[in-house]
Every structure is written in C-alpha cells, then in structure tokens.
Design a protein around this motif. Sequence first.
Motif, PDB file in Angstrom:
ATOM      1  N   LYS A  16       0.864  -1.173   0.000  1.00 39.35           N
ATOM      2  CA  LYS A  16       0.000   0.000   0.000  1.00 39.35           C
ATOM      3  C   LYS A  16       0.902   1.225   0.000  1.00 39.35           C
ATOM      4  N   TRP A  17       0.857   1.995  -1.083  1.00 36.59           N
ATOM      5  CA  TRP A  17       1.739   3.153  -1.239  1.00 36.59           C
ATOM      6  C   TRP A  17       0.914   4.374  -1.597  1.00 36.59           C
ATOM      7  N   GLU A  18       1.021   5.391  -0.770  1.00 34.30           N
ATOM      8  CA  GLU A  18       0.253   6.625  -0.949  1.00 34.30           C
ATOM      9  C   GLU A  18      -1.245   6.355  -1.016  1.00 34.30           C
ATOM     10  N   GLY A  19      -1.691   5.433  -0.152  1.00 36.77           N
ATOM     11  CA  GLY A  19      -3.111   5.139  -0.030  1.00 36.77           C
ATOM     12  C   GLY A  19      -3.664   4.156  -1.047  1.00 36.77           C
ATOM     13  N   LYS A  20      -2.811   3.630  -1.950  1.00 41.72           N
ATOM     14  CA  LYS A  20      -3.287   2.697  -2.968  1.00 41.72           C
ATOM     15  C   LYS A  20      -2.442   1.431  -2.975  1.00 41.72           C
ATOM     16  N   TRP A  21      -3.096   0.289  -3.235  1.00 40.52           N
ATOM     17  CA  TRP A  21      -2.389  -0.975  -3.369  1.00 40.52           C
ATOM     18  C   TRP A  21      -1.781  -1.058  -4.761  1.00 40.52           C
ATOM     19  N   THR A  22      -0.513  -1.373  -4.801  1.00 45.00           N
ATOM     20  CA  THR A  22       0.180  -1.413  -6.086  1.00 45.00           C
ATOM     21  C   THR A  22       1.272  -2.473  -6.070  1.00 45.00           C
ATOM     22  N   ILE A  40      10.914   1.882  -5.783  1.00 46.17           N
ATOM     23  CA  ILE A  40       9.860   2.877  -5.974  1.00 46.17           C
ATOM     24  C   ILE A  40      10.474   4.052  -6.716  1.00 46.17           C
ATOM     25  N   THR A  45      13.748   1.157  -1.567  1.00 43.51           N
ATOM     26  CA  THR A  45      13.064   1.713  -0.399  1.00 43.51           C
ATOM     27  C   THR A  45      12.697   0.589   0.547  1.00 43.51           C
TER      28      THR A  45
END
Length: 462
Positions: A16-22, A40, A45
């Motif tokens: 979950k990155w910046e509020g979204k699953w990716t 990223i 990271t």
Amino acid sequence: MSTAKPASVNLKRKIKWEGKWTFVPVAKKRDHYLPDQVLIGGVATRVTGGTFYLEWYEGSKRIQKTAGRNGHEAIAAQQTQMRIHALRSSGVKVEDNAPQLTPARESLQVAIDGYLHDTRAQHRPKTLAKYREALTSFATFTPKQSLDDLRADDIREFLAHMQLEQGLAAKTALVKGVIVHGVLTGLGANLPMKKGDWPKVTKKTSRPMYRTDTLKRLLATVSREHYILYNFFLHTGFREQEVTFCSWPDVNWKRGEISVTEKLHLGFQIKNYEQRTVPVVDELMDLLREHRKTLPKDAYLIFPTRAAEGSAASIRPGGKNRLNLLDLLKLDYFRAGLNCGQCSVICKGKATTCATVPQCRKCGLHIFRHTYATNSLRAGVSLPDVSRLLGHKDVATTQIYLHSMENDDLREQVLKTNLGTMYVPDEFRPVEHKRIHIISDESRKKIAEGGRRGGQRRSAMV
C-alpha cells in the motif's frame, strides 16, 4: 531434446503506497533480491507488510503466483521456480512441488554477515561494533543454523542467558536483545514478542551531576590544559566526540558562540545529523584565547593529541582527535581524592576498588553534560531551549533534567520541615556529642530568684 531458453521469474511485492495498493518490483543488489526493500521510482526503499508474488511468461501467457508474506521464503520460492524452468527447458519433466528442487536455506551467520556488510555505511563505527557484537553473541549462543528455524523462544532464552549466565545487567541484556530481534525480524524471521517477554528495567528519573564542591576540588588540582578542557565540557554541554572533533573554525569569537559541525574528512558525523550553535560565557572564550597561544598556528582541532603531555611542539600536523579524554579525567579525579572507594574493579587480574586505582564510575565525561543541562534549567533557560542546546531530537529526553532540578527543590522544602524527627522516639534520636550543662532544680530556683552563688552545676558529655 528442447534447448529453449528458461523463462525468467520476477519477484514482485504488493504494498500500500500513498493510499493505494500497487505492485512494485523487489529491489536487488548484485543480482540478489533484498527481502525488505522494493524499487519505488527506481530507488530502493525499505518497506514492511504486503504480499510477494512470482511472475513469469509461458509463451505469451503471463503467469502470476503468490509467494507469501515472508521475504526470505519468497526469494526461496523464486529460486525454486527458476530451477523448475531450467529443467523443463532442457526437456526434463518436473512437477511444480518437487521437494528436491527446494534450494538450500540461507544460514543464520550468512544472513548476519550480509546485514552488517550492507549497513556498514549507514551506522557509525561504534554503533556498527555494537550491532556486530550483539548479533555474533546470539549466533554463538543459539544452536539453530537457519534464519527460518528461529522462534521467539530463542530470543527469550538468549535474554535469560545474558542475565543469568553472563551476569549482564537487565538494561544491557535489553539493548542487545532489541538489536538482535530488530535485525532478525527485518531479515524475515518470525519472532513475535510480547511486552512481558523483555527484561524489566528501572526507569531513571534523574541524571548524575557534579556538585559544586566536587568541581572546585577537581579543577584546583589539574593542569592548566585540563582546567580549560573540563571548563569547555562544563560550559558547552558537548558530547565527548563533539569536543574531541571541535575545531577552531567552529568558534565565533565575535558572537561568543561555538558550533557543532560535521567533519567527514575526519570521520565525524553529528548525532541526529543536526548542526547546532551554543552561546558560551566570556570566561570560556578568554580561556580558549589563552589555550590558542599554546598551540601551533596551523593547529586545526582545539584539543589535539600530543606526543608528550604539555608539549606544544609535539602536536601532530593536521590535528588528530584525542581518544583518551575519559582516562585523563579518571586519573585527575583519582589524584584529587574524589574516588568514592566503593566501585569494584579488576586490575591486573586482581579484585580491588577504585580507592586504589583511577577507575571510579562516579566520574565521567557525560556527567559534565548532565551538569550543564541541570544548571541551565536552574538559571531559567526554557526546556525547549535546553533541548536545542543539547542537540536532543525530542524534548522528552531533556525532561529528565527537569526532574532532577525539581527533586533538589523538593528536598530543600523537606529539610525545612521536622518530618525527619516527628515520629522518632527520643531514645532512637541521634545524640549530639557536645558539652552541655545540666542545672539542678534547686539551682534553677536560686537563679530565678537572682542568686548566682550556690548554683550546683555538673557537666557531662552526652
């Protein structure tokens, strides 16, 4: 027999990155996947959580398969899948779950060595040495050879071993245990620990500081150079390395300030990576002007090493930082007759106390810093300002000095009361050894009537 090129198996991680699953690729180093890092924006990271996936193509068909949440297990699964593709490309019929294809698990020692090698640029030498000692100690203690075999019980047994068999203090065992647990968990080991599993450490509500009479006695017996050195500690609140690496360019003669700056060419980095400037009293600036005249013109550090004590000509070119400041302080403390005589010491293989050797634990360079902080608060400097002067990352760290000051003020209030003798029977009260006069009742009457003669007195030593 087919000689097709084996399919490439990629390792991805769903986070979950910046509020979204990716989906992001797992980072590599020298063709080896890193279990706790992803790419990223092309930058490695460190992340936690998420699920690992394997991805490869069979012809034009994309295949995606889950590989669990453990980074090391996911890497092992990727290696297994690569072996399967390699055998199939050579014409060998292989089942997906063939147990003989599972690669050898990474040993605990190899994982530790890899971690220390990869983080050697991130930690200071002292910190890296602490990590190395704690991890090596655990690897020597545990009989388990693989990272995957470790359990929380191994950490608990290691903590008990350090306290019961090695005789380490609870705080020392706690620090080592936290290092080992944090590193091994980051490497993928499953080590869930509860709050009650860790050693109980008594929380300190104050810090030791030098009393005024102690400082006067110490400073009255030391050499002029050491007098200036200890005053520098007292009036700046600098840490040991901040003093040893402090240079003349750090001194602002006009403003009466001294700064803490990093010196990468000497291998010095500031703790918390934050430069700070401390205003100092004029008396210290005068002492530094005096000290500057005793050094060569090209001296860089304020307190450089000397080949012989007191010899200005013997200062090494370029200015090397001194490593023996604590030893100098302990020796001066001992010569001033300030050792407590209660510290147990092993000297030349024999047990003794600090009454005979300069090894008293009541003295230390960092106690100058405690003294500076407490005196600054007493002088009316605000808590946030003292925190900034000390270079603390959090004001809560500075709060403990406020407790020390409050305890001293509280003691003065208690001493003004009679609480110490209020509930103590007369027969248990301390006896004052001084000469007093006990006057009989008959003499008291005569004195009251104005007659001085005939007064019966008897003296006693009580």
